[in-house]
Design a protein around this motif. Sequence first.
Motif, PDB file in Angstrom:
ATOM      1  N   ALA A 186     -25.821 -20.690   6.962  1.00 23.39           N
ATOM      2  CA  ALA A 186     -25.452 -19.617   6.029  1.00 23.39           C
ATOM      3  C   ALA A 186     -24.008 -19.187   6.255  1.00 23.39           C
ATOM      4  O   ALA A 186     -23.269 -18.938   5.294  1.00 23.39           O
ATOM      5  CB  ALA A 186     -26.401 -18.438   6.191  1.00 23.39           C
ATOM      6  N   ALA A 187     -23.601 -19.095   7.518  1.00 23.48           N
ATOM      7  CA  ALA A 187     -22.219 -18.712   7.816  1.00 23.48           C
ATOM      8  C   ALA A 187     -21.243 -19.730   7.252  1.00 23.48           C
ATOM      9  O   ALA A 187     -20.211 -19.365   6.664  1.00 23.48           O
ATOM     10  CB  ALA A 187     -22.037 -18.572   9.331  1.00 23.48           C
ATOM     11  N   ASN A 188     -21.555 -21.004   7.381  1.00 24.46           N
ATOM     12  CA  ASN A 188     -20.639 -22.030   6.883  1.00 24.46           C
ATOM     13  C   ASN A 188     -20.627 -22.119   5.361  1.00 24.46           C
ATOM     14  O   ASN A 188     -19.591 -22.444   4.767  1.00 24.46           O
ATOM     15  CB  ASN A 188     -20.970 -23.386   7.516  1.00 24.46           C
ATOM     16  CG  ASN A 188     -20.346 -23.527   8.888  1.00 24.46           C
ATOM     17  OD1 ASN A 188     -19.170 -23.232   9.077  1.00 24.46           O
ATOM     18  ND2 ASN A 188     -21.136 -23.958   9.860  1.00 24.46           N
ATOM     19  N   LYS A 189     -21.735 -21.792   4.735  1.00 28.48           N
ATOM     20  CA  LYS A 189     -21.730 -21.734   3.270  1.00 28.48           C
ATOM     21  C   LYS A 189     -20.781 -20.644   2.776  1.00 28.48           C
ATOM     22  O   LYS A 189     -20.080 -20.817   1.777  1.00 28.48           O
ATOM     23  CB  LYS A 189     -23.146 -21.498   2.745  1.00 28.48           C
ATOM     24  CG  LYS A 189     -24.032 -22.732   2.813  1.00 28.48           C
ATOM     25  CD  LYS A 189     -25.437 -22.442   2.310  1.00 28.48           C
ATOM     26  CE  LYS A 189     -26.314 -23.690   2.432  1.00 28.48           C
ATOM     27  NZ  LYS A 189     -27.717 -23.412   2.000  1.00 28.48           N
ATOM     28  N   LEU A 190     -20.753 -19.518   3.485  1.00 28.54           N
ATOM     29  CA  LEU A 190     -19.821 -18.452   3.131  1.00 28.54           C
ATOM     30  C   LEU A 190     -18.371 -18.875   3.402  1.00 28.54           C
ATOM     31  O   LEU A 190     -17.476 -18.623   2.586  1.00 28.54           O
ATOM     32  CB  LEU A 190     -20.147 -17.181   3.911  1.00 28.54           C
ATOM     33  CG  LEU A 190     -21.434 -16.462   3.516  1.00 28.54           C
ATOM     34  CD1 LEU A 190     -21.727 -15.326   4.488  1.00 28.54           C
ATOM     35  CD2 LEU A 190     -21.336 -15.914   2.100  1.00 28.54           C
ATOM     36  N   LEU A 191     -18.143 -19.539   4.533  1.00 30.92           N
ATOM     37  CA  LEU A 191     -16.785 -19.979   4.857  1.00 30.92           C
ATOM     38  C   LEU A 191     -16.262 -20.993   3.845  1.00 30.92           C
ATOM     39  O   LEU A 191     -15.063 -21.055   3.577  1.00 30.92           O
ATOM     40  CB  LEU A 191     -16.746 -20.567   6.267  1.00 30.92           C
ATOM     41  CG  LEU A 191     -16.851 -19.545   7.404  1.00 30.92           C
ATOM     42  CD1 LEU A 191     -17.000 -20.248   8.740  1.00 30.92           C
ATOM     43  CD2 LEU A 191     -15.629 -18.625   7.427  1.00 30.92           C
ATOM     44  N   GLN A 192     -17.165 -21.783   3.269  1.00 27.80           N
ATOM     45  CA  GLN A 192     -16.752 -22.740   2.240  1.00 27.80           C
ATOM     46  C   GLN A 192     -16.281 -22.036   0.970  1.00 27.80           C
ATOM     47  O   GLN A 192     -15.588 -22.625   0.148  1.00 27.80           O
ATOM     48  CB  GLN A 192     -17.912 -23.691   1.916  1.00 27.80           C
ATOM     49  CG  GLN A 192     -18.220 -24.677   3.038  1.00 27.80           C
ATOM     50  CD  GLN A 192     -19.543 -25.392   2.845  1.00 27.80           C
ATOM     51  OE1 GLN A 192     -20.181 -25.293   1.775  1.00 27.80           O
ATOM     52  NE2 GLN A 192     -19.994 -26.108   3.860  1.00 27.80           N
ATOM     53  N   GLN A 193     -16.646 -20.754   0.830  1.00 27.65           N
ATOM     54  CA  GLN A 193     -16.241 -19.965  -0.341  1.00 27.65           C
ATOM     55  C   GLN A 193     -15.138 -18.964  -0.008  1.00 27.65           C
ATOM     56  O   GLN A 193     -14.912 -18.021  -0.744  1.00 27.65           O
ATOM     57  CB  GLN A 193     -17.446 -19.214  -0.898  1.00 27.65           C
ATOM     58  CG  GLN A 193     -18.626 -20.090  -1.280  1.00 27.65           C
ATOM     59  CD  GLN A 193     -19.806 -19.249  -1.722  1.00 27.65           C
ATOM     60  OE1 GLN A 193     -19.768 -18.568  -2.736  1.00 27.65           O
ATOM     61  NE2 GLN A 193     -20.873 -19.264  -0.927  1.00 27.65           N
ATOM     62  N   ILE A 194     -14.460 -19.178   1.108  1.00 30.02           N
ATOM     63  CA  ILE A 194     -13.490 -18.189   1.579  1.00 30.02           C
ATOM     64  C   ILE A 194     -12.389 -17.918   0.559  1.00 30.02           C
ATOM     65  O   ILE A 194     -11.937 -16.787   0.400  1.00 30.02           O
ATOM     66  CB  ILE A 194     -12.906 -18.610   2.945  1.00 30.02           C
ATOM     67  CG1 ILE A 194     -12.122 -17.447   3.569  1.00 30.02           C
ATOM     68  CG2 ILE A 194     -12.077 -19.878   2.848  1.00 30.02           C
ATOM     69  CD1 ILE A 194     -11.745 -17.674   5.023  1.00 30.02           C
ATOM     70  N   ASP A 195     -11.964 -18.941  -0.177  1.00 30.59           N
ATOM     71  CA  ASP A 195     -10.916 -18.744  -1.183  1.00 30.59           C
ATOM     72  C   ASP A 195     -11.381 -17.774  -2.274  1.00 30.59           C
ATOM     73  O   ASP A 195     -10.590 -16.974  -2.770  1.00 30.59           O
ATOM     74  CB  ASP A 195     -10.502 -20.075  -1.808  1.00 30.59           C
ATOM     75  CG  ASP A 195      -9.716 -20.943  -0.837  1.00 30.59           C
ATOM     76  OD1 ASP A 195      -9.203 -20.401   0.166  1.00 30.59           O
ATOM     77  OD2 ASP A 195      -9.616 -22.162  -1.066  1.00 30.59           O
ATOM     78  N   LYS A 196     -12.656 -17.850  -2.621  1.00 30.37           N
ATOM     79  CA  LYS A 196     -13.196 -16.953  -3.648  1.00 30.37           C
ATOM     80  C   LYS A 196     -13.159 -15.511  -3.166  1.00 30.37           C
ATOM     81  O   LYS A 196     -12.733 -14.609  -3.894  1.00 30.37           O
ATOM     82  CB  LYS A 196     -14.638 -17.351  -3.983  1.00 30.37           C
ATOM     83  CG  LYS A 196     -15.278 -16.456  -5.048  1.00 30.37           C
ATOM     84  CD  LYS A 196     -16.748 -16.769  -5.233  1.00 30.37           C
ATOM     85  CE  LYS A 196     -17.594 -16.144  -4.147  1.00 30.37           C
ATOM     86  NZ  LYS A 196     -19.051 -16.276  -4.398  1.00 30.37           N
ATOM     87  N   PHE A 197     -13.567 -15.283  -1.923  1.00 31.53           N
ATOM     88  CA  PHE A 197     -13.559 -13.924  -1.379  1.00 31.53           C
ATOM     89  C   PHE A 197     -12.137 -13.382  -1.299  1.00 31.53           C
ATOM     90  O   PHE A 197     -11.878 -12.224  -1.650  1.00 31.53           O
ATOM     91  CB  PHE A 197     -14.207 -13.900   0.007  1.00 31.53           C
ATOM     92  CG  PHE A 197     -15.702 -14.035  -0.030  1.00 31.53           C
ATOM     93  CD1 PHE A 197     -16.503 -12.954  -0.353  1.00 31.53           C
ATOM     94  CD2 PHE A 197     -16.305 -15.251   0.266  1.00 31.53           C
ATOM     95  CE1 PHE A 197     -17.889 -13.076  -0.385  1.00 31.53           C
ATOM     96  CE2 PHE A 197     -17.685 -15.389   0.238  1.00 31.53           C
ATOM     97  CZ  PHE A 197     -18.474 -14.306  -0.098  1.00 31.53           C
ATOM     98  N   MET A 198     -11.206 -14.208  -0.868  1.00 28.34           N
ATOM     99  CA  MET A 198      -9.822 -13.747  -0.750  1.00 28.34           C
ATOM    100  C   MET A 198      -9.235 -13.433  -2.108  1.00 28.34           C
ATOM    101  O   MET A 198      -8.489 -12.464  -2.265  1.00 28.34           O
ATOM    102  CB  MET A 198      -8.989 -14.806  -0.012  1.00 28.34           C
ATOM    103  CG  MET A 198      -9.344 -14.913   1.453  1.00 28.34           C
ATOM    104  SD  MET A 198      -8.191 -15.937   2.411  1.00 28.34           S
ATOM    105  CE  MET A 198      -8.416 -17.531   1.612  1.00 28.34           C
ATOM    106  N   SER A 199      -9.559 -14.235  -3.127  1.00 23.54           N
ATOM    107  CA  SER A 199      -9.013 -13.974  -4.451  1.00 23.54           C
ATOM    108  C   SER A 199      -9.606 -12.717  -5.071  1.00 23.54           C
ATOM    109  O   SER A 199      -8.957 -12.014  -5.847  1.00 23.54           O
ATOM    110  CB  SER A 199      -9.259 -15.175  -5.375  1.00 23.54           C
ATOM    111  OG  SER A 199     -10.654 -15.373  -5.593  1.00 23.54           O
ATOM    112  N   MET A 200     -10.841 -12.375  -4.704  1.00 23.27           N
ATOM    113  CA  MET A 200     -11.494 -11.179  -5.229  1.00 23.27           C
ATOM    114  C   MET A 200     -10.916  -9.899  -4.634  1.00 23.27           C
ATOM    115  O   MET A 200     -10.749  -8.894  -5.326  1.00 23.27           O
ATOM    116  CB  MET A 200     -13.004 -11.236  -4.950  1.00 23.27           C
ATOM    117  CG  MET A 200     -13.777 -12.214  -5.792  1.00 23.27           C
ATOM    118  SD  MET A 200     -15.485 -12.398  -5.201  1.00 23.27           S
ATOM    119  CE  MET A 200     -16.086 -10.698  -5.265  1.00 23.27           C
TER     120      MET A 200
END
Length: 203
Positions: A186-200
């Motif tokens: 689960a942690a790595n699935k979130l890290l794979q979306q890190i660009d999305k979180f940063m852009s938000m």
Amino acid sequence: MAPRRVKSSKQVYQLKISLDDIRPPIWRRVQVLDNITLRNLHWVIQLAMGWTNSHLHAFEVGRYPQEQRYGMVIDAYDTELGLKDDKKVYLSKIVDGEKFKFFYQYDFGDGWDHIILVEKILPIDPEVSYPICIKGKRACPPEDCGGVWGYMDLIDILQDPEHPDHESMLEWVDDGFDPNRFDLDAANKLLQQIDKFMSMYDR
């Protein structure tokens, strides 16, 4: 406006991120490229640990009175207090080798202090998508639970069915909360979306 230059990466830092003053230990081991900014590292910590980016944060390099703090500069007052913008500092600029240690503070009210240890400096593996979490222990404490001592009290209450606050605390943390469980996938699935979180959040 000219595109922002991104420093090219040359190596990988393996970091162990541990919550301070808590037993049993809560920690994550991550690998990041050396060209990551401290702001982006903030996001790695948030997603790997399990925090929700609901509070302010700061990095601290060195110790009082020589420490330097980096974080989100909101206004001139922050600059006057010596806070430097963590968007503008690369991790490689503060790390001076293996075993280097610095600090990350999250939620200045609850006071979650993290110790960050540079365990290894490694060559880049072209087969790995960075950042990546490779190991961790125990669940992240719930947000707004009162810091280390509040969390320890919470665990005691959850483990005591006879406690008068047991049922209400069970509802507050969600019935499935297990303080001993860390979900690496689960942690790595979130890290794979890190660009999305940063852009938000980091516009």
